[in-house]
Write an enzyme that holds these catalytic residues in place. Structure first.
Site, PDB file in Angstrom:
ATOM      1  CD  GLU A  57       3.715  -9.873 -12.924  1.00  0.00           C
ATOM      2  OE1 GLU A  57       3.306  -9.072 -13.791  1.00  0.00           O
ATOM      3  OE2 GLU A  57       3.927 -11.069 -13.140  1.00  0.00           O
ATOM      4  CG  ASN A 203      -2.002 -13.404 -15.560  1.00  0.00           C
ATOM      5  OD1 ASN A 203      -2.577 -12.371 -15.911  1.00  0.00           O
ATOM      6  ND2 ASN A 203      -0.793 -13.737 -16.004  1.00  0.00           N
ATOM      7  CD  GLU A 204      -0.938 -12.626 -20.193  1.00  0.00           C
ATOM      8  OE1 GLU A 204       0.147 -13.196 -20.411  1.00  0.00           O
ATOM      9  OE2 GLU A 204      -1.156 -11.435 -20.525  1.00  0.00           O
ATOM     10  CE1 TYR A 278       1.057  -4.795 -20.876  1.00  0.00           C
ATOM     11  CE2 TYR A 278       0.445  -7.065 -21.344  1.00  0.00           C
ATOM     12  CZ  TYR A 278       0.746  -6.065 -20.436  1.00  0.00           C
ATOM     13  OH  TYR A 278       0.748  -6.334 -19.087  1.00  0.00           O
ATOM     14  CD  GLU A 341      -1.291  -8.417 -17.366  1.00  0.00           C
ATOM     15  OE1 GLU A 341      -0.416  -8.328 -18.252  1.00  0.00           O
ATOM     16  OE2 GLU A 341      -1.376  -9.379 -16.573  1.00  0.00           O
TER      17      GLU A 341
HETATM   18  O1  AHR Z   1       2.761  -7.042 -17.312  1.00  0.00           O
HETATM   19  C1  AHR Z   1       3.788  -7.917 -17.613  1.00  0.00           C
HETATM   20  C2  AHR Z   1       3.271  -9.313 -18.012  1.00  0.00           C
HETATM   21  O2  AHR Z   1       2.530  -9.226 -19.182  1.00  0.00           O
HETATM   22  C3  AHR Z   1       2.329  -9.963 -17.054  1.00  0.00           C
HETATM   23  O3  AHR Z   1       2.986 -10.630 -16.021  1.00  0.00           O
HETATM   24  C4  AHR Z   1       1.611 -10.961 -17.914  1.00  0.00           C
HETATM   25  O4  AHR Z   1       0.323 -11.263 -17.456  1.00  0.00           O
HETATM   26  C5  AHR Z   1       1.621 -10.299 -19.266  1.00  0.00           C
HETATM   27  O5  AHR Z   1       2.005 -11.162 -20.274  1.00  0.00           O
END
Ligand code: AHR
Length: 542
Positions: A57, A203-204, A278, A341
């Site tokens: 990114e 994205n998201e 995450y 991700e």
């Molecule tokens: O990976 C960092 C960020 O985490 C990304 O830009 C986003 O898609 C996610 O929230």
């Protein structure tokens, strides 16, 4: 934790049991408290190489400094792209790279990054600071081609009209000389189309990508994908809808319910549903605050080690839950999950290069986490078509750290190297049992699984990867190949007596995998998995 000398003694003794052909090997096997059975006659399906994908990114030091050093740099480069990085990516058979975000994608105008470099506009980056646009579509395609990876582009659904998605596809894929955009591409040095197959549609979209409800996003999605340019047989696009965060299956259900209000054919417009997860909350239930819940990447106690793994282990249920939700709308399961991700996310403060946003230095803990996650993907290969570790270099769970002429492979990168052997193999049902790892969680005993892994077979090459998460105990394990004979074998292990072990620019080889040949004379043997370890057994079947 065992003293290093004591651990080596234990490990070698048991490895001795594994390598000798004397009867005591069987005695040792039956004395083991853990078992692994690899069911060679129960193939689960092919492990898509794309499960081992990456994410880049325009954020912090990922693109600039990480990938792009510029043509005039003294850092060895190929047309401005860091040479060491592409060499490393070739070694691990990097299959696919996602770009340009992340949240950045939904504020990015792809036109800013094409055409003559000195004419490109400077813009305010989503993450702050100025985006110089020195690195754009052509540079990214060249990076992918040098790395031997396929591109996966994320289109802007929040702040550009659907027409621009259409035009970006046209820029990338229209045949040489067939369109004005193909001519623009050629003027930048790429007459031939890039044949980009993988496209993310936003994205998201529940957050930075538009703050939509799933129903609102479904309406936008229908509009964005209703007609996209196609350039012939075998060049179908693989469209990935922006999916849920972690367990949120109300997003998955809401999206498909609205999409299908226009009829069942709408299902054909989706090939993949993205999932992000995450592992960030190490507060042991004290808070759900995004900032307060995070831990430190380098300074942690055994309890934090296990808590991170617990947060990562949620991935297995997340995959199962979204797969079930998907099945309510797509019972044939044509649509797959794309975990584009994943990784641990710590609080700021352990950047390898001060100032690099979201950069953290991965340790052995992150290697174990990543191995565990890739084993989950292998075990669910029929559900997961692609996964992209966040992010490749100078960021969250990075495989590499780089600054100017400095470079190192992190423990995460080392694990990617070990697991590349699974790519394209037949995932095999593997039954693992082991006593749980117990640890103190605020005065109460908590448990985490004792041993997990995955196995795959390609031709006669059997690969078994195993994680022992216990911070101090080795796991003596009876491994049963159900009658298969082994012609030759080797073991590769990533471990350390220090659970914080990591590589730095000053000490780039502080942690490296160790390999040794094994001599196995039967289809059942014992192997000792060291504490806090990732192991790959490579077995060539007779
Ligand atoms: O990976 C960092 C960020 O985490 C990304 O830009 C986003 O898609 C996610 O929230």
């Amino acid at each position: 934790m065992l003293a290093r000398r004591e651990f080596l003694r234990t490990s070698l003794l048991a490895t001795g049991a594994a390598v000798c052909s004397k009867p005591q090997m069987l005695v040792a096997a039956s004395a083991s408290d853990s078992r692994i059975e690899i069911l060679l006659d129960e193939p689960l399906g092919v492990i898509s190489p794309n499960i081992y994908g990456h994410f880049t990114e325009h954020l912090g030091g990922v693109i600039y400094d990480g990938i792009w050093v510029g043509e005039n740099s003294s850092v060895p480069n190929v047309n401005g792209i860091r040479k060491r990085l592409v060499d490393e990516l070739r070694k691990i058979k990097a299959p696919v790279v996602r770009y340009p975000g992340g949240c950045f994608a939904d504020s990015y105008d792809w036109r800013d990054g094409v055409g003559p470099a000195d004419k490109r506009p400077r813009r305010t980056n989503f993450w702050g600071g100025t985006e110089p646009n020195h690195f754009g579509t052509n540079e990214f395609m060249q990076f992918c081609s040098l790395a031997g990876a396929q591109p996966y582009l994320a289109a802007n659904l929040r702040s550009l009209p659907a027409e621009e998605f259409y035009r970006w596809v046209e820029y990338c894929n229209s045949p040489a000389g067939s369109t004005t955009l193909a001519d623009l591409r050629a003027a930048s040095g790429s007459a031939e189309p890039f044949h980009v197959r993988f496209w993310g549609v936003g994205n998201e979209s529940w957050g930075c990508g538009g703050n939509f409800t799933p129903q609102e996003y479904a309406v936008e999605y229908r509009r964005f994908v209703t007609w996209l340019p196609h350039y012939g047989k075998g060049q179908d696009l693989f469209l990935v809808a922006s999916g849920p965060y972690s367990e949120d299956s109300s997003w998955t259900r809401g999206f498909f319910e609205e999409l299908l209000r226009k009829g069942p054919d709408q299902l054909n417009s989706v090939d993949g549903l993205s999932v992000h997860h995450y592992a960030w909350n190490l507060s042991r239930g004290r808070t759900t605050d995004w900032d307060k819940g995070k831990g430190n990447s380098l300074e942690f106690e055994p309890v934090d080690w296990y808590e991170l793994l617990r947060e990562g282990q949620r991935m297995e249920e997340i995959i199962g839950n979204h797969w079930r939700a998907l099945g309510e709308y797509d019972p044939q399961h044509r649509i797959k999950l794309v975990v584009d991700e994943w990784g641990p996310w710590y609080r700021p403060g352990s950047e390898a290069t001060p100032g690099n946003q979201l950069e953290q230095i991965p340790t052995l803990r992150d290697a174990v986490f990543s191995a565990m996650t890739m084993d989950i993907f292998n075990r669910h290969q029929e559900k997961v078509a692609m996964a992209n570790c966040a992010q490749l270099i100078n960021c969250l769970n990075s495989l590499y750290l780089a600054h100017e002429d400095k470079f190192c492979v992190t423990p995460v990168g080392l694990v990617f190297g070990m697991y590349a052997a699974h790519q394209g193999g037949q995932s095999l049902r593997t039954v693992i049992s082991a006593p749980p790892a117990r640890y103190d969680r605020d005065g109460k005993t908590a448990a985490f699984w004792g041993l997990q892994g995955s196995a795959s077979l390609r031709g006669k090459d059997l690969v078994l990867t195993v994680v022992n998460p216990h911070v101090s105990e080795p796991r003596e394990t009876a491994i049963d190949l159900k009658g298969a004979r082994v012609a030759s074998a080797s073991a590769t292990t990533l471990s350390s007596t220090d659970i914080h072990a990591h590589n730095t620019f000053a000490e780039p080889a502080a942690l490296v995998p160790q390999s040794e040949p094994l001599t196995l004379n039967g289809p059942a043997f014992t192997y000792v998995f060291p504490p806090a370890s990732v192991t790959r057994l490579s077995l060539s079947l007779a």
